[in-house]
Scaffold this motif. Structure first.
Motif, PDB file in Angstrom:
ATOM      1  N   GLU A  70       0.849  -1.188   0.000  1.00 37.78           N
ATOM      2  CA  GLU A  70       0.000   0.000   0.000  1.00 37.78           C
ATOM      3  C   GLU A  70       0.886   1.239   0.000  1.00 37.78           C
ATOM      4  N   ILE A  71       0.376   2.318  -0.547  1.00 35.65           N
ATOM      5  CA  ILE A  71       1.069   3.606  -0.509  1.00 35.65           C
ATOM      6  C   ILE A  71       0.552   4.380   0.688  1.00 35.65           C
ATOM      7  N   LEU A  72       1.476   4.930   1.475  1.00 34.61           N
ATOM      8  CA  LEU A  72       1.112   5.706   2.659  1.00 34.61           C
ATOM      9  C   LEU A  72       1.022   7.191   2.335  1.00 34.61           C
ATOM     10  N   GLY A  73       0.059   7.834   2.972  1.00 36.37           N
ATOM     11  CA  GLY A  73      -0.062   9.284   2.908  1.00 36.37           C
ATOM     12  C   GLY A  73      -0.034   9.844   1.502  1.00 36.37           C
ATOM     13  N   ALA A  74       0.769  10.850   1.311  1.00 35.06           N
ATOM     14  CA  ALA A  74       0.877  11.528   0.015  1.00 35.06           C
ATOM     15  C   ALA A  74       1.897  10.848  -0.888  1.00 35.06           C
ATOM     16  N   GLY A  75       2.197   9.576  -0.616  1.00 40.69           N
ATOM     17  CA  GLY A  75       3.133   8.837  -1.457  1.00 40.69           C
ATOM     18  C   GLY A  75       4.540   8.791  -0.917  1.00 40.69           C
ATOM     19  N   TYR A  76       4.727   9.193   0.336  1.00 42.50           N
ATOM     20  CA  TYR A  76       6.058   9.214   0.924  1.00 42.50           C
ATOM     21  C   TYR A  76       6.494   7.846   1.451  1.00 42.50           C
ATOM     22  N   GLY A  77       5.553   6.902   1.582  1.00 39.17           N
ATOM     23  CA  GLY A  77       5.917   5.609   2.153  1.00 39.17           C
ATOM     24  C   GLY A  77       5.186   4.451   1.516  1.00 39.17           C
ATOM     25  N   LEU A  78       5.748   3.245   1.742  1.00 42.45           N
ATOM     26  CA  LEU A  78       5.123   1.994   1.333  1.00 42.45           C
ATOM     27  C   LEU A  78       4.870   1.177   2.584  1.00 42.45           C
ATOM     28  N   HIS A  79       3.769   0.411   2.585  1.00 42.72           N
ATOM     29  CA  HIS A  79       3.356  -0.323   3.775  1.00 42.72           C
ATOM     30  C   HIS A  79       2.844  -1.703   3.394  1.00 42.72           C
ATOM     31  N   TRP A  80       3.253  -2.701   4.194  1.00 38.31           N
ATOM     32  CA  TRP A  80       2.737  -4.063   4.087  1.00 38.31           C
ATOM     33  C   TRP A  80       2.119  -4.391   5.434  1.00 38.31           C
ATOM     34  N   GLU A  81       0.812  -4.345   5.530  1.00 41.36           N
ATOM     35  CA  GLU A  81       0.095  -4.551   6.800  1.00 41.36           C
ATOM     36  C   GLU A  81       0.398  -5.918   7.407  1.00 41.36           C
ATOM     37  N   ALA A  82       0.248  -6.987   6.645  1.00 41.63           N
ATOM     38  CA  ALA A  82       0.438  -8.344   7.175  1.00 41.63           C
ATOM     39  C   ALA A  82       1.871  -8.594   7.628  1.00 41.63           C
ATOM     40  N   LEU A  83       2.822  -7.879   7.047  1.00 43.23           N
ATOM     41  CA  LEU A  83       4.234  -8.067   7.379  1.00 43.23           C
ATOM     42  C   LEU A  83       4.725  -7.065   8.414  1.00 43.23           C
ATOM     43  N   ASP A  84       3.880  -6.087   8.758  1.00 45.29           N
ATOM     44  CA  ASP A  84       4.251  -5.002   9.667  1.00 45.29           C
ATOM     45  C   ASP A  84       5.539  -4.338   9.187  1.00 45.29           C
ATOM     46  N   ALA A  85       5.570  -4.025   7.893  1.00 42.06           N
ATOM     47  CA  ALA A  85       6.767  -3.432   7.285  1.00 42.06           C
ATOM     48  C   ALA A  85       6.404  -2.103   6.638  1.00 42.06           C
ATOM     49  N   ASP A  86       7.234  -1.103   6.887  1.00 40.74           N
ATOM     50  CA  ASP A  86       7.049   0.231   6.319  1.00 40.74           C
ATOM     51  C   ASP A  86       8.388   0.751   5.820  1.00 40.74           C
ATOM     52  N   PHE A  87       8.360   1.442   4.688  1.00 39.95           N
ATOM     53  CA  PHE A  87       9.571   2.031   4.116  1.00 39.95           C
ATOM     54  C   PHE A  87       9.257   3.408   3.572  1.00 39.95           C
ATOM     55  N   ARG A  88      10.186   4.337   3.789  1.00 39.87           N
ATOM     56  CA  ARG A  88      10.085   5.664   3.165  1.00 39.87           C
ATOM     57  C   ARG A  88      10.596   5.546   1.733  1.00 39.87           C
ATOM     58  N   VAL A  89       9.875   6.144   0.805  1.00 41.24           N
ATOM     59  CA  VAL A  89      10.275   6.109  -0.600  1.00 41.24           C
ATOM     60  C   VAL A  89      11.651   6.744  -0.759  1.00 41.24           C
ATOM     61  N   SER A  90      11.899   7.858  -0.097  1.00 38.94           N
ATOM     62  CA  SER A  90      13.202   8.518  -0.206  1.00 38.94           C
ATOM     63  C   SER A  90      14.323   7.619   0.312  1.00 38.94           C
ATOM     64  N   GLY A  91      14.046   6.850   1.359  1.00 42.98           N
ATOM     65  CA  GLY A  91      15.043   5.916   1.884  1.00 42.98           C
ATOM     66  C   GLY A  91      15.341   4.801   0.902  1.00 42.98           C
ATOM     67  N   LEU A  92      14.313   4.230   0.309  1.00 45.28           N
ATOM     68  CA  LEU A  92      14.509   3.170  -0.682  1.00 45.28           C
ATOM     69  C   LEU A  92      15.329   3.680  -1.857  1.00 45.28           C
ATOM     70  N   LEU A  93      15.016   4.884  -2.311  1.00 46.50           N
ATOM     71  CA  LEU A  93      15.764   5.465  -3.433  1.00 46.50           C
ATOM     72  C   LEU A  93      17.236   5.676  -3.065  1.00 46.50           C
ATOM     73  N   ALA A  94      17.500   5.904  -1.782  1.00 42.06           N
ATOM     74  CA  ALA A  94      18.875   6.096  -1.313  1.00 42.06           C
ATOM     75  C   ALA A  94      19.551   4.771  -0.963  1.00 42.06           C
ATOM     76  N   GLY A  95      18.837   3.660  -1.146  1.00 42.46           N
ATOM     77  CA  GLY A  95      19.431   2.363  -0.861  1.00 42.46           C
ATOM     78  C   GLY A  95      19.317   1.922   0.584  1.00 42.46           C
ATOM     79  N   VAL A  96      18.417   2.541   1.343  1.00 40.09           N
ATOM     80  CA  VAL A  96      18.223   2.176   2.741  1.00 40.09           C
ATOM     81  C   VAL A  96      17.067   1.174   2.794  1.00 40.09           C
ATOM     82  N   PHE A  97      17.404  -0.089   3.087  1.00 46.25           N
ATOM     83  CA  PHE A  97      16.419  -1.157   3.076  1.00 46.25           C
ATOM     84  C   PHE A  97      16.132  -1.710   4.467  1.00 46.25           C
ATOM     85  N   GLY A  98      16.516  -0.985   5.512  1.00 49.33           N
ATOM     86  CA  GLY A  98      16.257  -1.422   6.879  1.00 49.33           C
ATOM     87  C   GLY A  98      16.971  -0.538   7.878  1.00 49.33           C
ATOM     88  N   THR A  99      16.990  -0.991   9.125  1.00 44.87           N
ATOM     89  CA  THR A  99      17.651  -0.240  10.185  1.00 44.87           C
ATOM     90  C   THR A  99      19.166  -0.219   9.954  1.00 44.87           C
TER      91      THR A  99
END
Length: 133
Positions: A70-99
């Motif tokens: 799912e897309i969060l808010g104004a498109g700044y994030g991605l969310h997987w409810e069943a997986l309890d996973a959230d990512f910022r689009v800007s972070g993904l573009l910068a290569g940040v895939f976790g903590t």
């Protein structure tokens, strides 16, 4: 926590307006089973794709779970409810895939010809040297 002043609030609102104008945001997101990639369409016309095994919380997900993005808010994030996973689009573009800790572990798993050669050379010498006290 200290009370925010009107000037601090105005500054934060302006930063938000600027970010809304310049930061890439997701307009669509889906999991492509054929390529095994998460595909993110951005508001600037670009498309970004990444393999889910790189992302913390998605690495062992099923195809069906990955498809529930799912897309969060104004498109700044991605969310997987069943997986309890959230990512910022800007972070993904910068290569940040976790903590930070997750990313450090992933970096240690990277392989290259140079790393393999160094490991073989160290092994021939009897392995990694003992730490000196």
């Amino acid at each position: 926590m200290a009370d925010l002043t009107d000037a601090e609030i105005d500054t934060a609102l302006e930063r938000g307006r600027v970010a809304h104008l310049v930061e890439p945001r997701a307009t669509a997101a889906r999991y492509d089973r054929k390529s095994a990639r998460i595909i993110v369409e951005l508001n600037n016309g670009c498309t970004f794709a990444f393999p889910p095994h790189l992302a913390q919380g998605l690495e062992t997900a099923t195809h069906d779970e990955l498809a529930t993005v799912e897309i969060l808010g104004a498109g700044y994030g991605l969310h997987w409810e069943a997986l309890d996973a959230d990512f910022r689009v800007s972070g993904l573009l910068a290569g940040v895939f976790g903590t930070k800790a997750y990313m450090a572990r992933r970096a240690g798993q990277a392989t290259s010809p140079a790393k393999a050669a160094a490991a073989r050379a160290n092994g021939a010498k009897g392995g990694r040297p003992k730490k000196q006290a």
